[in-house]
Design a protein around this motif. Structure first.
Motif, short mmCIF file in Angstrom:
data_model
loop_
_atom_site.label_atom_id
_atom_site.label_comp_id
_atom_site.label_asym_id
_atom_site.label_seq_id
_atom_site.Cartn_x
_atom_site.Cartn_y
_atom_site.Cartn_z
N THR A 1 15.01 9.68 1.94
CA THR A 1 15.73 9.63 2.59
C THR A 1 16.33 7.97 2.88
OG1 THR A 1 14.97 11.35 3.79
CG2 THR A 1 16.05 10.21 5.16
N LEU A 2 17.00 7.43 3.21
CA LEU A 2 17.78 6.17 3.40
C LEU A 2 17.98 6.40 4.57
CD1 LEU A 2 18.65 3.07 2.50
CD2 LEU A 2 21.26 4.59 2.87
N PHE A 3 17.01 4.94 4.76
CA PHE A 3 16.97 4.60 6.76
C PHE A 3 17.77 2.64 6.99
CE2 PHE A 3 13.40 7.43 5.57
CZ PHE A 3 13.47 7.92 6.69
N THR A 4 18.37 3.45 7.26
CA THR A 4 19.37 1.82 7.69
C THR A 4 18.96 1.22 8.83
OG1 THR A 4 21.89 3.04 8.97
CG2 THR A 4 21.42 2.87 6.63
N ASP A 5 17.91 1.64 10.44
CA ASP A 5 17.92 1.16 11.50
C ASP A 5 19.01 0.53 11.72
OD1 ASP A 5 16.27 -0.15 13.03
OD2 ASP A 5 15.70 -2.10 11.86
N GLY A 6 19.84 1.54 11.94
CA GLY A 6 21.20 0.64 12.46
C GLY A 6 22.58 2.04 11.80
N PRO A 7 23.48 1.13 12.66
CA PRO A 7 24.92 2.27 11.53
C PRO A 7 24.74 1.55 10.07
CG PRO A 7 25.48 0.75 13.41
CD PRO A 7 23.90 0.66 13.45
N ILE B 1 1.13 -1.47 -0.07
CA ILE B 1 0.10 -0.16 -0.36
C ILE B 1 0.87 1.81 0.10
CG2 ILE B 1 -1.53 1.51 1.65
CD1 ILE B 1 -2.78 -1.40 2.14
N SER B 2 1.27 1.44 0.88
CA SER B 2 2.81 2.33 1.02
C SER B 2 4.48 2.15 1.02
CB SER B 2 2.46 3.83 2.03
OG SER B 2 2.45 2.90 3.42
N ALA B 3 4.31 0.40 1.78
CA ALA B 3 6.00 -0.04 1.50
C ALA B 3 6.00 -0.90 0.68
CB ALA B 3 5.79 -0.80 3.39
N LEU B 4 6.69 -0.12 -0.51
CA LEU B 4 6.29 -0.30 -1.57
C LEU B 4 7.75 -1.91 -2.06
CD1 LEU B 4 5.19 2.55 -3.43
CD2 LEU B 4 3.96 0.88 -2.37
N HIS B 5 7.55 -2.48 -3.18
CA HIS B 5 8.73 -3.34 -3.68
C HIS B 5 9.26 -2.81 -4.82
CE1 HIS B 5 6.22 -5.34 -6.16
NE2 HIS B 5 6.96 -6.38 -6.74
N CYS B 6 8.80 -2.24 -5.46
CA CYS B 6 9.16 -1.64 -7.05
C CYS B 6 8.89 -0.81 -7.20
CB CYS B 6 8.23 -3.31 -7.82
SG CYS B 6 7.99 -3.61 -9.17
N GLY C 1 11.06 6.96 1.91
CA GLY C 1 12.21 6.16 2.40
C GLY C 1 12.57 4.93 1.70
N ILE C 2 13.96 4.58 2.12
CA ILE C 2 14.08 3.86 1.53
C ILE C 2 14.47 2.67 2.68
CG2 ILE C 2 15.99 2.39 0.50
CD1 ILE C 2 16.65 4.52 -1.13
N LEU C 3 14.30 1.70 2.79
CA LEU C 3 14.47 0.86 4.07
C LEU C 3 15.51 -0.12 3.94
CD1 LEU C 3 14.24 0.10 7.47
CD2 LEU C 3 12.16 -0.85 7.07
N ALA C 4 16.73 0.82 3.85
CA ALA C 4 17.72 -1.48 3.57
C ALA C 4 19.36 -1.16 4.42
CB ALA C 4 17.93 -0.87 2.11
N ASN C 5 20.09 -1.16 3.84
CA ASN C 5 21.17 -1.45 4.26
C ASN C 5 22.55 -2.01 3.22
OD1 ASN C 5 23.87 0.48 5.86
ND2 ASN C 5 22.66 -0.87 7.73
N GLY C 6 24.10 -1.54 3.24
CA GLY C 6 24.69 -2.01 2.77
C GLY C 6 24.53 -1.86 1.07
N GLU C 7 24.93 -2.88 -0.10
CA GLU C 7 25.00 -3.12 -1.44
C GLU C 7 23.30 -2.47 -2.11
OE1 GLU C 7 27.18 -3.08 -4.08
OE2 GLU C 7 28.74 -2.68 -2.21
N THR C 8 22.55 -3.34 -1.41
CA THR C 8 21.05 -3.21 -1.69
C THR C 8 20.78 -1.48 -1.23
OG1 THR C 8 20.02 -5.48 -0.74
CG2 THR C 8 19.05 -3.95 -1.29
N ALA C 9 20.64 -1.16 -0.28
CA ALA C 9 20.66 0.19 -0.19
C ALA C 9 21.19 1.63 -0.88
CB ALA C 9 21.56 0.66 1.57
#
Ligand SMILES: Cc1cc2nc3c(=O)[nH]c(=O)nc-3n(C[C@H](O)[C@H](O)[C@H](O)COP(=O)(O)OP(=O)(O)OC[C@H]3O[C@@H](n4cnc5c(N)ncnc54)[C@H](O)[C@@H]3O)c2cc1C
Length: 308
Positions: A172-178, A130-135, A149-157
């Motif tokens: 904005t990129l959200f990495t949910d931790g370092p 709905i508002s959290a999207l894959h594609c 927002g982008i919820l991801a980390n590393g290469e994927t981010a």
């Protein structure tokens, strides 16, 4: 359906890939049983996009029209049930369902899709599709230029930042931790004006799947309209692996260009075979599988008739 019937083909999974195969098989005069448990991966999405003639149509409406058209072929039957076992017999396969039905078939097609595994973050599952999207190809146009927002980390981010900046400059990129990103990757996101927020996430604030903000464990909040994420997946149906079908490193059923799996008589099509998840590709895989199965059955029948 009788308690124990024989079919030319058992189609496990009756969404886009399964129905598309069943159409090709019905049009090839094949006796087909489609068994579908009714849980396609896009069921929470209000509108499906990027499939010709059906752009913006609710996913269930596309599937309902497809089923109606497929069932015009008298040799095709449809059951709302879940296949729980498939085993190889002398000539073909036998199968059972959760509701205790038994059937046998010369060939089996798994069009069973994949299951997305939701992150534990409260609110995420409600927003999925709905508002959290894959594609972005499926939904990016509708949310272009929104606060995203982008919820991801590393290469994927890094990859998602490069891709999604095309649809919006409010990223904005959200990495949910370092953030596990190289200096070069950080410099690139900086150059694209994409801030990196490394705070741990507490929850997604949402109503009826519409995200309004991310709340962090430190109590702070950031407003948001859209969140992209790549979530892990597993096969929706464990049976192909259980009966010995080879799987790819990424977790898809290994198939050749005719959608044939590595176990004789078994075919697979749709999301369970490919990382390119779209309705159009699922339909295309089903069409190929249907034709390939029919051709194999023709060859077998000709050998029986002529010995050649
Ligand atoms: C949130 C979200 C939104 C999407 N939006 C779009 C979009 O806008 N446009 C687009 O082109 N694509 C979109 N996609 C991708 C698209 O939904 C998939 O590519 C497509 O659904 C794949 O079709 P499929 O038939 O392979 O699998 P699915 O549609 O997932 O269907 C698999 C079917 O198999 C059944 N099944 C599984 N195991 C069994 C069993 N043991 N017995 C019986 N039945 C079984 C399931 O219940 C299900 O009905 C989206 C995907 C997601 C996750």
């Amino acid at each position: 359906m009788q308690q124990h019937s024989h079919f030319d083909v058992l189609v496990v999974g009756g969404s886009y890939a399964g129905l598309s195969a069943a159409m090709a098989l019905g049009r090839s005069l094949r006796k087909v049983l489609i068994v579908d448990s009714g849980l396609p991966c896009n069921r929470q999405t209000p509108h499906s996009h990027n499939f010709l003639t059906q752009d913006g149509v609710p996913p269930a409406q596309i599937a309902a029209l497809a089923l109606k058209q497929v069932l015009r072929y008298n040799s095709v039957e449809h059951l709302r049930d879940r296949v729980v076992t498939v085993s190889q017999q002398d000539k073909g396969f036998s199968a059972t369902t959760a509701e205790g039905r038994r059937m046998s078939a010369g060939r089996v097609l798994f069009a069973t899709g994949v299951k997305d595994i939701m992150p534990a973050t409260p609110g995420f599952a409600e927003c999925w599709g709905i508002s959290a999207l894959h594609c972005p190809y499926c939904h990016g146009y509708e949310v272009r230029n929104r606060k995203t927002g982008i919820l991801a980390n590393g290469e994927t981010a890094y990859e998602l930042c490069r891709l999604l900046q095309h649809w919006t400059d409010q990223l904005t990129l959200f990495t949910d931790g370092p953030a596990a990103m190289s200096e070069e990757q950080r410099a690139m996101t900086g150059a694209l004006n994409i801030p990196i927020v490394e705070k741990n996430i507490e929850e997604l604030q949402q109503q009826a799947g519409r995200i309004s903000a991310i709340r962090f464990k430190d109590g702070s909040c950031e407003d948001l309209e859209v969140l992209y994420a790549r979530v892990p997946f597993e096969q929706h149906c464990p049976i192909p692996a259980q009966i010995g079908c080879a799987m790819t490193e990424q977790g898809h059923i290994e198939v050749d260009f005719l959608q044939k799996a590595t176990v004789e008589g078994v075919f697979a099509a749709g999301d369970n075979t490919t990382p390119f998840r779209t309705v159009s590709l699922a339909v295309s895989g089903g069409t190929v599988a249907g034709a390939a199965i029919n051709k194999e059955l023709i060859e077998e029948e000709l050998a029986g008739k002529t010995g050649a």
